[in-house]
Design a protein around this motif. Structure first.
Motif, PDB file in Angstrom:
ATOM      1  N   VAL A  23       4.597   6.620  -1.506  1.00 39.26           N
ATOM      2  CA  VAL A  23       5.753   7.070  -2.275  1.00 39.26           C
ATOM      3  C   VAL A  23       6.969   7.218  -1.367  1.00 39.26           C
ATOM      4  N   LYS A  24       6.790   7.857  -0.228  1.00 38.75           N
ATOM      5  CA  LYS A  24       7.898   8.070   0.709  1.00 38.75           C
ATOM      6  C   LYS A  24       8.502   6.750   1.176  1.00 38.75           C
ATOM      7  N   LYS A  25       7.650   5.776   1.478  1.00 34.35           N
ATOM      8  CA  LYS A  25       8.155   4.491   1.955  1.00 34.35           C
ATOM      9  C   LYS A  25       8.884   3.728   0.855  1.00 34.35           C
ATOM     10  N   LEU A  26       8.389   3.831  -0.368  1.00 35.15           N
ATOM     11  CA  LEU A  26       9.069   3.171  -1.481  1.00 35.15           C
ATOM     12  C   LEU A  26      10.463   3.769  -1.680  1.00 35.15           C
ATOM     13  N   GLY A 134       6.669  -8.822 -11.709  1.00 31.16           N
ATOM     14  CA  GLY A 134       6.167  -7.485 -11.471  1.00 31.16           C
ATOM     15  C   GLY A 134       5.169  -7.520 -10.326  1.00 31.16           C
ATOM     16  N   LEU A 135       4.714  -6.355  -9.914  1.00 27.74           N
ATOM     17  CA  LEU A 135       3.804  -6.270  -8.774  1.00 27.74           C
ATOM     18  C   LEU A 135       2.752  -5.195  -9.002  1.00 27.74           C
ATOM     19  N   ILE A 136       1.504  -5.546  -8.729  1.00 28.14           N
ATOM     20  CA  ILE A 136       0.392  -4.593  -8.720  1.00 28.14           C
ATOM     21  C   ILE A 136      -0.194  -4.573  -7.321  1.00 28.14           C
ATOM     22  N   VAL A 137      -0.374  -3.376  -6.774  1.00 29.96           N
ATOM     23  CA  VAL A 137      -1.044  -3.218  -5.479  1.00 29.96           C
ATOM     24  C   VAL A 137      -2.239  -2.305  -5.680  1.00 29.96           C
ATOM     25  N   ASN A 138      -3.416  -2.765  -5.316  1.00 27.94           N
ATOM     26  CA  ASN A 138      -4.623  -1.947  -5.398  1.00 27.94           C
ATOM     27  C   ASN A 138      -5.092  -1.580  -4.002  1.00 27.94           C
ATOM     28  N   THR A 139      -5.492  -0.330  -3.824  1.00 28.95           N
ATOM     29  CA  THR A 139      -5.958   0.138  -2.521  1.00 28.95           C
ATOM     30  C   THR A 139      -7.466  -0.011  -2.424  1.00 28.95           C
ATOM     31  N   GLY A 226       2.460  -0.395   6.200  1.00 26.80           N
ATOM     32  CA  GLY A 226       1.715  -1.622   5.912  1.00 26.80           C
ATOM     33  C   GLY A 226       1.901  -2.083   4.478  1.00 26.80           C
ATOM     34  N   LEU A 227       2.007  -1.117   3.552  1.00 21.28           N
ATOM     35  CA  LEU A 227       2.263  -1.451   2.160  1.00 21.28           C
ATOM     36  C   LEU A 227       3.560  -2.231   2.025  1.00 21.28           C
ATOM     37  N   ILE A 241      -5.126  -6.320   5.642  1.00 18.18           N
ATOM     38  CA  ILE A 241      -5.766  -5.299   6.484  1.00 18.18           C
ATOM     39  C   ILE A 241      -4.692  -4.454   7.151  1.00 18.18           C
ATOM     40  N   ILE A 242      -4.896  -3.123   7.125  1.00 16.25           N
ATOM     41  CA  ILE A 242      -3.994  -2.202   7.831  1.00 16.25           C
ATOM     42  C   ILE A 242      -4.868  -1.292   8.676  1.00 16.25           C
ATOM     43  N   GLU A 243      -4.971  -1.576   9.964  1.00 15.41           N
ATOM     44  CA  GLU A 243      -5.844  -0.786  10.833  1.00 15.41           C
ATOM     45  C   GLU A 243      -5.290  -0.725  12.247  1.00 15.41           C
ATOM     46  N   GLU A 244      -5.818   0.220  13.011  1.00 11.68           N
ATOM     47  CA  GLU A 244      -5.541   0.382  14.437  1.00 11.68           C
ATOM     48  C   GLU A 244      -4.060   0.597  14.750  1.00 11.68           C
TER      49      GLU A 244
END
Length: 261
Positions: A23-26, A134-139, A226-227, A241-244
């Motif tokens: 939310v903050k990044k958006l 439109g855009l859908i992002v699933n975690t 990363g989002l 992938i969002i890691e390290e």
């Protein structure tokens, strides 16, 4: 590709951890408004206060809902439309680890995400998006690429989300709905979800099994960053992938015929 400035987003599980970081990044990147959806009213109002302190008034709205109940989930879509008169981005992020009440884990981590994805893709985004797509992002999680005994149902749901994103992110779905579907797969993150061994089936295996993956524990803010990277660069159906504590990167799942042993 979808830009964020001037867009309206809905984020489930948005009152804390990874969700609040998103939310903050958006908002930071110019979102017109963000609907923070969460089952915890206390966490929701705390999140709004935090957003106001950092970014000012009218950047986000809290909506309490149990997203495993379709009527409540659909209600927050309707409220978002009434509040902002548009909806461009839906992020299905709510999740939990509970191997003992495993049906509730499946309901939240997988079924609710499917419901949210279908509502966004078929009903709301095509009609209320402000731009061409439109855009859908699933975690999901890096858990969706390997197997752990410590939390088999949680891992199963994340495998499912990867399959969902690849299927609904296909070309024919995009042609029909003009909605991009992206799946982000965080590695270890410092959140209450990752720190409560009482949800694991075999907590005594946690240290052993986690030793087989990257042990770099990320701050939720890194997932928010990363989002944004995935939103800006990701094609429909892509996995990120969002890691390290490193920049997000796209991965491909090989065809099974290349995986013979």
């Amino acid at each position: 590709m979808t830009v964020i400035a001037g867009k309206v987003a809905l984020v489930t599980g948005g009152a804390g951890g990874i969700g609040l970081a998103m939310v903050k990044k958006l908002v930071q990147h110019g979102a017109k408004g963000v609907a923070i959806v969460d089952i915890s009213e206390e966490a929701g109002f705390r999140a709004i206060n935090e957003i106001v302190k950092i970014f000012g008034e009218n950047k986000a709205t809290f909506m309490k809902a149990d997203v495993t109940k379709k009527t409540e989930l659909e209600a927050v879509f309707e409220t978002t439309i009434k509040t902002y008169n548009q909806l461009d981005i839906v992020i299905n992020n709510a999740g939990k680890v509970d191997e003992f009440d495993w049906k509730s884990t499946v309901e939240l981590n997988l079924v609710a995400v499917i419901e949210g994805t279908y509502l966004a893709m078929k009903k709301y985004l095509p009609k209320y998006k402000s731009g061409e797509e439109g855009l859908i992002v699933n975690t999901a999680s890096t858990c969706g690429f390997h197997t752990f005994q410590v939390a088999p149902i949680y891992w199963t749901t994340k495998h499912g989300l990867i399959g969902l994103g690849k299927a609904l992110g296909g070309e024919e779905f995009y042609k029909k709905y003009q909605v991009r579907v992206i799946t982000i797969c965080p590695g270890l993150v410092s959140t209450p979800l990752s720190e409560r061994p009482d949800g694991f089936l075999f907590p005594e295996l946690k240290d052993l099994e986690f030793s087989t993956v990257s042990l770099v524990v990320q701050d939720p803010e890194r997932i928010g960053e990363g989002l944004i990277e995935a939103i800006k660069k990701g094609k429909s159906g892509s996995l990120w992938i969002i890691e390290e504590d490193k920049p997000a990167y796209e991965v491909a799942v090989p065809h099974y015929k290349t995986m013979k042993v």
